[in-house]
Write a protein that holds these residues in place. Structure first.
Motif, PDB file in Angstrom:
ATOM      1  N   ILE A 127       0.858  -1.184   0.000  1.00 43.80           N
ATOM      2  CA  ILE A 127       0.000   0.000   0.000  1.00 43.80           C
ATOM      3  C   ILE A 127       0.896   1.236   0.000  1.00 43.80           C
ATOM      4  O   ILE A 127       1.793   1.367   0.836  1.00 43.80           O
ATOM      5  N   CYS A 128       0.638   2.150  -0.942  1.00 47.94           N
ATOM      6  CA  CYS A 128       1.373   3.417  -1.016  1.00 47.94           C
ATOM      7  C   CYS A 128       0.504   4.522  -0.431  1.00 47.94           C
ATOM      8  O   CYS A 128      -0.679   4.611  -0.754  1.00 47.94           O
ATOM      9  N   VAL A 129       1.111   5.336   0.412  1.00 49.02           N
ATOM     10  CA  VAL A 129       0.430   6.486   1.004  1.00 49.02           C
ATOM     11  C   VAL A 129       1.186   7.730   0.561  1.00 49.02           C
ATOM     12  O   VAL A 129       2.383   7.853   0.788  1.00 49.02           O
ATOM     13  N   GLU A 130       0.463   8.637  -0.099  1.00 50.37           N
ATOM     14  CA  GLU A 130       1.057   9.892  -0.531  1.00 50.37           C
ATOM     15  C   GLU A 130       0.544  11.016   0.355  1.00 50.37           C
ATOM     16  O   GLU A 130      -0.659  11.119   0.609  1.00 50.37           O
ATOM     17  N   LEU A 131       1.463  11.838   0.845  1.00 49.09           N
ATOM     18  CA  LEU A 131       1.136  12.970   1.708  1.00 49.09           C
ATOM     19  C   LEU A 131       1.515  14.277   1.030  1.00 49.09           C
ATOM     20  O   LEU A 131       2.441  14.303   0.213  1.00 49.09           O
ATOM     21  N   SER A 132       0.827  15.348   1.386  1.00 45.55           N
ATOM     22  CA  SER A 132       1.274  16.690   1.023  1.00 45.55           C
ATOM     23  C   SER A 132       1.435  17.474   2.318  1.00 45.55           C
ATOM     24  O   SER A 132       0.760  17.209   3.317  1.00 45.55           O
ATOM     25  N   PHE A 133       2.353  18.432   2.290  1.00 50.86           N
ATOM     26  CA  PHE A 133       2.690  19.212   3.475  1.00 50.86           C
ATOM     27  C   PHE A 133       2.498  20.697   3.217  1.00 50.86           C
ATOM     28  O   PHE A 133       2.656  21.170   2.096  1.00 50.86           O
ATOM     29  N   GLU A 145       2.913  24.583   8.112  1.00 53.89           N
ATOM     30  CA  GLU A 145       2.299  24.634   9.445  1.00 53.89           C
ATOM     31  C   GLU A 145       3.313  24.185  10.505  1.00 53.89           C
ATOM     32  O   GLU A 145       3.878  23.095  10.409  1.00 53.89           O
ATOM     33  N   PRO A 146       3.586  25.011  11.523  1.00 49.03           N
ATOM     34  CA  PRO A 146       4.560  24.657  12.557  1.00 49.03           C
ATOM     35  C   PRO A 146       4.235  23.350  13.297  1.00 49.03           C
ATOM     36  O   PRO A 146       5.153  22.634  13.707  1.00 49.03           O
ATOM     37  N   ALA A 147       2.968  23.024  13.463  1.00 50.76           N
ATOM     38  CA  ALA A 147       2.598  21.795  14.178  1.00 50.76           C
ATOM     39  C   ALA A 147       3.169  20.562  13.495  1.00 50.76           C
ATOM     40  O   ALA A 147       3.542  19.591  14.164  1.00 50.76           O
ATOM     41  N   ARG A 148       3.264  20.593  12.180  1.00 51.26           N
ATOM     42  CA  ARG A 148       3.818  19.453  11.443  1.00 51.26           C
ATOM     43  C   ARG A 148       5.280  19.225  11.813  1.00 51.26           C
ATOM     44  O   ARG A 148       5.705  18.097  12.059  1.00 51.26           O
ATOM     45  N   TRP A 155       9.305  14.175  -0.520  1.00 45.06           N
ATOM     46  CA  TRP A 155       9.621  14.619  -1.877  1.00 45.06           C
ATOM     47  C   TRP A 155      10.699  15.691  -1.789  1.00 45.06           C
ATOM     48  O   TRP A 155      10.857  16.351  -0.752  1.00 45.06           O
ATOM     49  N   ASP A 156      11.436  15.890  -2.865  1.00 43.16           N
ATOM     50  CA  ASP A 156      12.355  17.025  -2.928  1.00 43.16           C
ATOM     51  C   ASP A 156      11.568  18.296  -2.639  1.00 43.16           C
ATOM     52  O   ASP A 156      10.431  18.440  -3.084  1.00 43.16           O
ATOM     53  N   GLY A 157      12.135  19.179  -1.874  1.00 40.83           N
ATOM     54  CA  GLY A 157      11.473  20.426  -1.531  1.00 40.83           C
ATOM     55  C   GLY A 157      10.535  20.305  -0.337  1.00 40.83           C
ATOM     56  O   GLY A 157       9.900  21.276   0.040  1.00 40.83           O
ATOM     57  N   ASP A 158      10.418  19.108   0.240  1.00 41.54           N
ATOM     58  CA  ASP A 158       9.604  18.867   1.439  1.00 41.54           C
ATOM     59  C   ASP A 158       8.139  19.283   1.243  1.00 41.54           C
ATOM     60  O   ASP A 158       7.491  19.762   2.160  1.00 41.54           O
ATOM     61  N   SER A 159       7.616  19.049   0.032  1.00 42.19           N
ATOM     62  CA  SER A 159       6.219  19.387  -0.252  1.00 42.19           C
ATOM     63  C   SER A 159       5.259  18.260   0.109  1.00 42.19           C
ATOM     64  O   SER A 159       4.046  18.430   0.067  1.00 42.19           O
ATOM     65  N   GLY A 160       5.817  17.117   0.472  1.00 39.65           N
ATOM     66  CA  GLY A 160       5.015  15.945   0.795  1.00 39.65           C
ATOM     67  C   GLY A 160       5.922  14.745   0.944  1.00 39.65           C
ATOM     68  O   GLY A 160       7.142  14.886   1.037  1.00 39.65           O
ATOM     69  N   ALA A 161       5.307  13.551   0.944  1.00 43.28           N
ATOM     70  CA  ALA A 161       6.091  12.334   1.140  1.00 43.28           C
ATOM     71  C   ALA A 161       5.368  11.141   0.534  1.00 43.28           C
ATOM     72  O   ALA A 161       4.169  11.208   0.239  1.00 43.28           O
ATOM     73  N   MET A 162       6.128  10.046   0.390  1.00 40.82           N
ATOM     74  CA  MET A 162       5.574   8.771  -0.044  1.00 40.82           C
ATOM     75  C   MET A 162       6.009   7.714   0.960  1.00 40.82           C
ATOM     76  O   MET A 162       7.163   7.685   1.387  1.00 40.82           O
ATOM     77  N   THR A 166      -2.238  15.657  11.820  1.00 46.44           N
ATOM     78  CA  THR A 166      -1.643  16.900  12.299  1.00 46.44           C
ATOM     79  C   THR A 166      -1.874  18.008  11.282  1.00 46.44           C
ATOM     80  O   THR A 166      -1.817  17.766  10.072  1.00 46.44           O
ATOM     81  N   ALA A 167      -2.118  19.209  11.765  1.00 40.78           N
ATOM     82  CA  ALA A 167      -2.247  20.360  10.870  1.00 40.78           C
ATOM     83  C   ALA A 167      -0.991  20.466  10.019  1.00 40.78           C
ATOM     84  O   ALA A 167       0.125  20.340  10.524  1.00 40.78           O
ATOM     85  N   GLY A 168      -1.187  20.670   8.717  1.00 43.05           N
ATOM     86  CA  GLY A 168      -0.052  20.774   7.794  1.00 43.05           C
ATOM     87  C   GLY A 168       0.265  19.476   7.082  1.00 43.05           C
ATOM     88  O   GLY A 168       1.120  19.453   6.206  1.00 43.05           O
TER      89      GLY A 168
END
Length: 86
Positions: free
Chosen positions: A2-8, A11-14, A40-47, A69-71
């Motif tokens: 299972i792949c989970v994609e996040l965006s960031f 937000e300081p809470a993150r 991801w490069d640039g810390d815009s999200g993660a996999m 978490t917020a963010g």
């Protein structure tokens, strides 16, 4: 798997929640529940790539407050069947 994609967001809470989240990811990797994870490069999200089924991944995500978490936004949770690799 299972792949989970996040965006960031910025937000300081993150950023406050991130160290505990990464400790949890390391533990899941050591247990074999998580194959690989990273931003991801640039810390815009993660996999994140989990080795279990969707129900197990949902349980693991529910136990980690970082995912609410917020963010942090869960963009997608998808099954994946690699034809090459582990």
């Amino acid at each position: 798997m299972i792949c989970v994609e996040l965006s960031f967001t910025d937000e300081p809470a993150r950023l406050v929640a991130r160290p505990a989240h990464r400790d949890r990811l390391r533990a899941l990797h050591e247990q074999g529940a998580l194959l690989v994870a990273g931003p991801w490069d640039g810390d815009s999200g993660a996999m994140l790539v989990f080795t279990g089924d969707r129900a197990e991944v949902d349980r693991l995500m529910a136990a980690d407050p970082y995912f609410t978490t917020a963010g942090v936004r869960v963009v997608a949770v998808r099954g994946w069947r690699p034809v090459v690799g582990p």
